[in-house]
Design an enzyme around this catalytic site. Structure first.
Site, PDB file in Angstrom:
ATOM      1  N   SER A  63     -13.526  -5.607  12.938  1.00 43.88           N
ATOM      2  CA  SER A  63     -13.003  -6.623  12.019  1.00 43.88           C
ATOM      3  C   SER A  63     -12.162  -7.653  12.757  1.00 43.88           C
ATOM      4  O   SER A  63     -11.604  -7.374  13.826  1.00 43.88           O
ATOM      5  CB  SER A  63     -12.144  -5.975  10.946  1.00 43.88           C
ATOM      6  OG  SER A  63     -12.840  -4.958  10.285  1.00 43.88           O
TER       7      SER A  63
HETATM    8  N1  SAH Z   1     -12.645  -0.506  10.879  1.00 47.75           N
HETATM    9  C1  SAH Z   1     -13.578  -0.865  11.933  1.00 47.75           C
HETATM   10  C2  SAH Z   1     -14.634  -1.855  11.482  1.00 47.75           C
HETATM   11  C3  SAH Z   1     -15.535  -1.244  10.506  1.00 47.75           C
HETATM   12  S1  SAH Z   1     -17.169  -1.874  10.441  1.00 47.75           S
HETATM   13  C4  SAH Z   1     -12.880  -1.337  13.174  1.00 47.75           C
HETATM   14  O1  SAH Z   1     -11.634  -1.411  13.171  1.00 47.75           O
HETATM   15  O2  SAH Z   1     -13.557  -1.599  14.157  1.00 47.75           O
HETATM   16  C5  SAH Z   1     -17.711  -0.771   9.168  1.00 47.75           C
HETATM   17  C6  SAH Z   1     -18.071   0.612   9.649  1.00 47.75           C
HETATM   18  O3  SAH Z   1     -18.327   1.403   8.496  1.00 47.75           O
HETATM   19  C7  SAH Z   1     -19.323   0.672  10.494  1.00 47.75           C
HETATM   20  O4  SAH Z   1     -19.050   1.280  11.723  1.00 47.75           O
HETATM   21  C8  SAH Z   1     -20.291   1.500   9.659  1.00 47.75           C
HETATM   22  O5  SAH Z   1     -21.143   2.331  10.419  1.00 47.75           O
HETATM   23  C9  SAH Z   1     -19.336   2.329   8.813  1.00 47.75           C
HETATM   24  N2  SAH Z   1     -19.879   2.860   7.568  1.00 47.75           N
HETATM   25  C10 SAH Z   1     -20.723   2.268   6.702  1.00 47.75           C
HETATM   26  N3  SAH Z   1     -20.964   3.087   5.650  1.00 47.75           N
HETATM   27  C11 SAH Z   1     -20.236   4.209   5.859  1.00 47.75           C
HETATM   28  C12 SAH Z   1     -20.058   5.432   5.132  1.00 47.75           C
HETATM   29  N4  SAH Z   1     -20.679   5.658   3.961  1.00 47.75           N
HETATM   30  N5  SAH Z   1     -19.240   6.362   5.646  1.00 47.75           N
HETATM   31  C13 SAH Z   1     -18.606   6.180   6.837  1.00 47.75           C
HETATM   32  N6  SAH Z   1     -18.736   5.043   7.567  1.00 47.75           N
HETATM   33  C14 SAH Z   1     -19.536   4.077   7.087  1.00 47.75           C
END
Ligand code: SAH
Length: 216
Positions: A63
């Site tokens: 993000s």
């Molecule tokens: N917070 C992160 C950015 C998140 S991007 C950072 O600081 O870098 C969103 C993430 O959510 C991705 O890695 C994706 O694989 C994950 N994601 C999507 N659906 C999900 C689910 N149902 N459970 C766990 N993770 C999930």
């Protein structure tokens, strides 16, 4: 003890965040003391404090730092809090949370990302974070209730199982909307039930899972 001066792009980011009204010094301090370059692929490291989301592989993104700051500030994280983050990604947001809270539980559906994040968090000595591979759209009941729940992936609506895992006075912050565009929403649990408020637009990769979007 003398401290290294902060890099200019980080100082510029902090000034921008303050101008945007993010005035919680604990949040700004947690962000500034988390080296974002460690959470980026090698070629992007010199650009760590630019206010962009960057690709981290597997179709996912880290993000924007301003979004990390905004979500963290909205969650009002206190030193005694138990926090759940859904969407570990690079692990950067989890690292920021770990500096502010007692315990952070963070869940990721892509095992390779979870492994990398775990390694980075350990390298920073953040021993109060647990990274788990699972579908976080259902929350993580084993460690509930949580004072704070942060969803860092876009969801079509706030997943019911997640709000149910909020402690009394718990705060959940999530980007809610369609696949293209979402609104940052905060849900607060009080004695009567749940209060929901909106805090402006956001763009996240999708939450994929039972309570998220179907896999394309
Ligand atoms: N917070 C992160 C950015 C998140 S991007 C950072 O600081 O870098 C969103 C993430 O959510 C991705 O890695 C994706 O694989 C994950 N994601 C999507 N659906 C999900 C689910 N149902 N459970 C766990 N993770 C999930």
């Amino acid at each position: 003890m003398s401290q290294a001066p902060l890099p200019v792009p980080l100082l510029q980011l902090l000034a921008k965040l303050r101008a945007q009204g993010i005035s919680d010094e604990r949040v700004l301090q947690a962000l500034a003391s988390t080296p974002r370059e460690l959470f980026l692929p090698e070629p992007l490291r010199p650009r760590a404090w630019e206010d962009f989301a960057f690709e981290i592989g597997y179709g996912q993104t880290i993000s924007q730092p301003s979004v990390v700051a905004r979500m963290t500030a909205l969650a009002h994280v206190r030193p005694q809090d138990r926090v759940l983050e859904v969407g570990t990604g690079s692990g950067f947001q989890a690292a920021v949370l770990a500096r502010l809270a007692r315990f952070v539980f963070t869940v990721e559906r892509i095992p390779q990302l979870a492994v990398q994040a775990r390694r980075r968090l350990a390298a920073l000595g953040l021993a109060n974070v647990t990274v788990q591979v699972m579908d976080g759209s259902l929350g993580w009941r084993a460690h509930a209730p949580y004072d704070v729940i942060l969803l860092t992936a876009a969801c079509p609506s706030v997943p019911r199982p997640l709000v149910e895992q909020l402690a009394p006075h718990g705060r959940l912050v999530a980007p809610v909307g369609d696949l293209r565009r979402q609104e940052l929403v905060r849900v607060v649990r009080n004695e009567q039930g749940f209060i929901s408020e909106s805090f402006g637009p956001a763009t996240f990769v999708p939450l994929v899972g039972k309570e998220g979007f179907a896999l394309r």
